[in-house]
Write a protein that holds these residues in place. Sequence first.
Motif, short mmCIF file in Angstrom:
data_model
loop_
_atom_site.label_atom_id
_atom_site.label_comp_id
_atom_site.label_asym_id
_atom_site.label_seq_id
_atom_site.Cartn_x
_atom_site.Cartn_y
_atom_site.Cartn_z
N ASN A 93 33.71 36.70 40.70
CA ASN A 93 34.74 35.71 41.00
C ASN A 93 35.46 36.00 42.30
OD1 ASN A 93 34.21 35.54 37.98
ND2 ASN A 93 35.46 33.71 38.32
N GLU A 94 34.64 36.31 43.33
CA GLU A 94 35.15 36.54 44.69
C GLU A 94 36.24 37.60 44.72
OE1 GLU A 94 36.05 32.83 46.58
OE2 GLU A 94 34.15 31.92 45.98
N THR A 95 36.01 38.67 43.95
CA THR A 95 36.86 39.86 43.82
C THR A 95 38.20 39.58 43.13
OG1 THR A 95 38.02 39.78 45.98
CG2 THR A 95 35.83 40.81 45.93
N TRP A 96 38.34 38.42 42.50
CA TRP A 96 39.55 38.12 41.74
C TRP A 96 39.50 38.70 40.33
CZ3 TRP A 96 43.90 34.98 43.06
CH2 TRP A 96 43.86 34.42 44.34
N CYS A 97 38.33 39.19 39.90
CA CYS A 97 38.17 39.66 38.54
C CYS A 97 37.92 41.17 38.52
CB CYS A 97 37.00 38.93 37.87
SG CYS A 97 36.73 39.42 36.15
#
Length: 251
Positions: A93-97
Amino acid sequence: MRNRASRHGWHIQDNSWIPIEEPLLLPRTKSLDETIVTLVLKNILFGSITFEINAGDSRLDLVISDVSDNPVTLVRFIQILNAGGLPHAAMTNETWCDVVVSEGPSPDQCRFFVNNEYPGQEGHIDTITNKAMLGKAFSDLALQIGMHPYFAHHYLSHGLPMEDYERVVKAHDEDWAAGVKQGIYPNDMDAEDMLFASRIVEGVTLPVEYAKEAAKYRHMLQSLEIPQDWQLKFGFRPIVTDHDITELVGF
């Protein structure tokens, strides 16, 4: 800065950057349930690897993006987990997770914590699970990704030959429009995406160098062996297992 470090498996804690190989402290919480964690690959389409994580009644749908995420970090995470370590990484998640494995109540268990803060897709999992089974679940996921017929064309999708791609697009658009009009195809966007995706794989030939890169990724995901040049690029340290420590201290 955070995105680059995060997709290489770093987290900041107490004003220090903690690499993927070193355990990350999680906040204490109430007693957690013990569950079996499963990971299911859903699809690889148009630059995204989609999969789900299930733990009891909890479920998260996650995406490995071809822009901000990298399967190298996923494989490194699995290597450390299978070697008995406690890895962590923001690899989806594009480093959001954030995906974190920490100590469990017994040697064969671990705490598995996933916190997705991607806008509109927020959710989390926090559970106790069997460590070996968790490692196998991630290993199986990597294997499925590496064997997926769409991986090269749809995840490593940058650089497809434009002439071939546009030819496939034109033929598909004409066929789909006629098929919907004649009642051959349903007027459904998801159905169209699936058909178009298959036609890209069938109709676009990968350039030689592009095919070599895809083969390199596939081998990494199936063997869980990261090429040395990629290890150096990501700055990964050697993995020290419990067996290694035992040999060093002489027991």
